[in-house]
Design a protein around this motif. Structure first.
Motif, PDB file in Angstrom:
ATOM      1  N   GLY A 157       0.942  -1.262   0.069  1.00 47.93           N
ATOM      2  CA  GLY A 157      -0.020   0.166   0.102  1.00 47.93           C
ATOM      3  C   GLY A 157       1.039   1.192   0.108  1.00 47.93           C
ATOM      4  N   GLY A 158       2.052   0.987   0.110  1.00 52.97           N
ATOM      5  CA  GLY A 158       3.167   2.249   0.139  1.00 52.97           C
ATOM      6  C   GLY A 158       2.823   3.431   1.082  1.00 52.97           C
ATOM      7  N   PHE A 159       3.293   4.629   0.348  1.00 54.82           N
ATOM      8  CA  PHE A 159       2.889   5.763   1.238  1.00 54.82           C
ATOM      9  C   PHE A 159       1.452   6.105   1.459  1.00 54.82           C
ATOM     10  CE2 PHE A 159       7.141   5.935   0.328  1.00 54.82           C
ATOM     11  CZ  PHE A 159       7.768   7.011   1.259  1.00 54.82           C
ATOM     12  N   VAL A 160       0.614   6.126   0.269  1.00 56.40           N
ATOM     13  CA  VAL A 160      -0.699   6.276   0.029  1.00 56.40           C
ATOM     14  C   VAL A 160      -1.617   5.701   0.899  1.00 56.40           C
ATOM     15  CG1 VAL A 160      -2.607   6.551  -1.668  1.00 56.40           C
ATOM     16  CG2 VAL A 160      -0.425   7.349  -2.141  1.00 56.40           C
ATOM     17  N   GLY A 161      -1.386   4.233   1.188  1.00 59.38           N
ATOM     18  CA  GLY A 161      -2.237   3.172   1.656  1.00 59.38           C
ATOM     19  C   GLY A 161      -1.899   3.368   3.424  1.00 59.38           C
ATOM     20  N   ASN A 162      -0.551   3.710   3.821  1.00 60.36           N
ATOM     21  CA  ASN A 162      -0.412   3.734   4.990  1.00 60.36           C
ATOM     22  C   ASN A 162      -0.220   4.930   6.127  1.00 60.36           C
ATOM     23  OD1 ASN A 162       0.477   0.748   5.247  1.00 60.36           O
ATOM     24  ND2 ASN A 162       1.383   1.115   3.645  1.00 60.36           N
ATOM     25  N   ILE A 163       0.149   6.081   5.562  1.00 59.02           N
ATOM     26  CA  ILE A 163       0.277   7.300   6.104  1.00 59.02           C
ATOM     27  C   ILE A 163      -0.898   7.643   6.485  1.00 59.02           C
ATOM     28  CG2 ILE A 163       1.226   9.520   6.038  1.00 59.02           C
ATOM     29  CD1 ILE A 163       3.835   8.616   4.519  1.00 59.02           C
ATOM     30  N   PRO A 164      -1.790   7.997   5.534  1.00 54.82           N
ATOM     31  CA  PRO A 164      -3.266   8.478   6.228  1.00 54.82           C
ATOM     32  C   PRO A 164      -3.814   7.689   7.167  1.00 54.82           C
ATOM     33  CG  PRO A 164      -3.124   8.711   3.864  1.00 54.82           C
ATOM     34  CD  PRO A 164      -1.791   7.940   4.146  1.00 54.82           C
ATOM     35  N   ARG A 165      -3.554   6.403   7.502  1.00 57.86           N
ATOM     36  CA  ARG A 165      -4.243   5.772   8.581  1.00 57.86           C
ATOM     37  C   ARG A 165      -3.902   6.394   9.903  1.00 57.86           C
ATOM     38  NH1 ARG A 165      -3.206  -0.444   7.171  1.00 57.86           N
ATOM     39  NH2 ARG A 165      -2.561   0.061   5.128  1.00 57.86           N
ATOM     40  N   VAL A 166      -2.739   6.866  10.088  1.00 52.43           N
ATOM     41  CA  VAL A 166      -2.407   7.406  11.552  1.00 52.43           C
ATOM     42  C   VAL A 166      -3.008   8.817  11.855  1.00 52.43           C
ATOM     43  CG1 VAL A 166      -0.759   5.651  11.485  1.00 52.43           C
ATOM     44  CG2 VAL A 166       0.056   8.096  11.089  1.00 52.43           C
ATOM     45  N   LEU A 167      -3.328   9.353  10.698  1.00 51.89           N
ATOM     46  CA  LEU A 167      -3.606  10.802  11.018  1.00 51.89           C
ATOM     47  C   LEU A 167      -4.882  11.266  11.359  1.00 51.89           C
ATOM     48  CD1 LEU A 167      -1.846  12.048   7.784  1.00 51.89           C
ATOM     49  CD2 LEU A 167      -0.755  12.118  10.002  1.00 51.89           C
ATOM     50  N   PRO A 168      -4.946  12.229  12.415  1.00 56.63           N
ATOM     51  CA  PRO A 168      -6.194  12.767  12.675  1.00 56.63           C
ATOM     52  C   PRO A 168      -6.893  13.406  11.339  1.00 56.63           C
ATOM     53  CG  PRO A 168      -4.556  13.561  14.201  1.00 56.63           C
ATOM     54  CD  PRO A 168      -3.929  12.762  13.183  1.00 56.63           C
ATOM     55  N   GLY A 169      -8.333  13.527  11.345  1.00 58.34           N
ATOM     56  CA  GLY A 169      -8.863  14.215  10.324  1.00 58.34           C
ATOM     57  C   GLY A 169      -8.458  15.660  10.108  1.00 58.34           C
ATOM     58  N   ALA A 170      -7.940  16.462  10.752  1.00 59.08           N
ATOM     59  CA  ALA A 170      -7.882  17.887  10.689  1.00 59.08           C
ATOM     60  C   ALA A 170      -6.393  18.102  10.029  1.00 59.08           C
ATOM     61  CB  ALA A 170      -7.804  18.556  12.013  1.00 59.08           C
ATOM     62  N   VAL A 171      -5.363  17.059   9.845  1.00 60.26           N
ATOM     63  CA  VAL A 171      -4.251  17.093   9.416  1.00 60.26           C
ATOM     64  C   VAL A 171      -3.606  16.317   8.221  1.00 60.26           C
ATOM     65  CG1 VAL A 171      -3.154  17.641  11.944  1.00 60.26           C
ATOM     66  CG2 VAL A 171      -3.127  15.396  10.785  1.00 60.26           C
ATOM     67  N   GLN A 172      -2.878  16.633   7.455  1.00 60.53           N
ATOM     68  CA  GLN A 172      -2.201  16.152   6.418  1.00 60.53           C
ATOM     69  C   GLN A 172      -0.649  16.107   6.346  1.00 60.53           C
ATOM     70  OE1 GLN A 172      -3.453  18.466   3.075  1.00 60.53           O
ATOM     71  NE2 GLN A 172      -2.015  19.979   3.299  1.00 60.53           N
ATOM     72  N   ALA A 173      -0.064  15.030   5.855  1.00 62.31           N
ATOM     73  CA  ALA A 173       1.190  14.777   5.747  1.00 62.31           C
ATOM     74  C   ALA A 173       1.681  15.490   4.274  1.00 62.31           C
ATOM     75  CB  ALA A 173       1.674  13.308   5.889  1.00 62.31           C
ATOM     76  N   ARG A 174       2.669  16.059   4.473  1.00 62.24           N
ATOM     77  CA  ARG A 174       3.279  16.430   3.080  1.00 62.24           C
ATOM     78  C   ARG A 174       4.671  15.967   3.158  1.00 62.24           C
ATOM     79  NH1 ARG A 174       2.378  20.744  -0.459  1.00 62.24           N
ATOM     80  NH2 ARG A 174       0.781  21.491   1.263  1.00 62.24           N
ATOM     81  N   ILE A 175       4.795  15.200   1.962  1.00 65.17           N
ATOM     82  CA  ILE A 175       6.238  14.258   2.186  1.00 65.17           C
ATOM     83  C   ILE A 175       6.936  14.696   0.788  1.00 65.17           C
ATOM     84  CG2 ILE A 175       7.129  11.998   1.672  1.00 65.17           C
ATOM     85  CD1 ILE A 175       5.693  12.336   4.122  1.00 65.17           C
ATOM     86  N   ASP A 176       8.185  14.893   1.074  1.00 65.93           N
ATOM     87  CA  ASP A 176       9.210  15.382   0.036  1.00 65.93           C
ATOM     88  C   ASP A 176       9.912  14.320  -0.371  1.00 65.93           C
ATOM     89  OD1 ASP A 176      11.248  16.260  -1.658  1.00 65.93           O
ATOM     90  OD2 ASP A 176      11.753  17.873  -0.115  1.00 65.93           O
TER      91      ASP A 176
END
Length: 122
Positions: free
Chosen positions: A20-39
Motif C-alpha cells: 500500500g506504500g505511502f498512500v495506503g499507510n500514512i493517512p491511517r495514523v493521521l487525525p482528520g484535521a491534518v495532512q502529511a506533506r512528503i518530500d
C-alpha cells in the motif's frame, strides 16, 4: 532502535510502510484535521525502484502507492525534536531522514500530499 526513541522522545505516530506504500499507510495514523506533506527528494531512493518504474512503465504516483521506495518506517515526531531523533537513529546505525511535515488541512484536502523538493525549497 525505535523502542529507544519511544523511550526517550515524544512519538505521535509510527507507520510501517508495507503493501500500500505511502498512500495506503500514512493517512491511517493521521487525525482528520491534518495532512502529511512528503518530500520524495529528501532521501536517497534505491535504484531498484527506478528500474521497476522503467520496466513496468509506472508513474511516480503508482510507485509511491505500491512500494516504500526506500522508506520502511516513518515516525511522526514533534518538529522541535526531529533533529535530535535523526541524530540518535544515525548513532544507532540506522538511516534516518526528515521526509516531511504534518500540517493542518481543510476537510476537502487530501490527507497525503506528495511534494518533491519542498523541504529544500522551504
Amino acid at each position: 532502535p525505535v523502542l529507544k526513541i519511544i523511550r526517550d522522545f515524544s512519538v505521535n505516530g509510527i507507520i510501517h510502510i508495507t503493501g500500500g506504500g505511502f498512500v495506503g499507510n500514512i493517512p491511517r495514523v493521521l487525525p482528520g484535521a491534518v495532512q502529511a506533506r512528503i518530500d520524495t527528494r529528501s532521501w536517497p531512493r534505491p535504484g531498484v525502484y527506478d528500474w521497476i518504474a522503467q520496466l513496468g512503465e509506472l508513474p511516480e504516483s503508482e510507485l509511491l502507492r505500491v512500494f516504500n521506495c526506500g522508506i520502511g518506517m516513518v515516525l511522526v515526531v514533534p518538529r522541535e525534536q526531529h533533529e535530535e531523533i535523526i541524530q540518535r537513529l544515525r548513532g544507532l546505525d540506522e538511516r534516518a531522514y526528515p521526509i516531511g511535515v504534518i500540517e493542518r488541512r481543510d476537510p476537502d484536502d487530501d490527507p497525503l500530499i506528495i511534494d518533491p523538493g519542498f523541504l529544500k525549497a522551504g
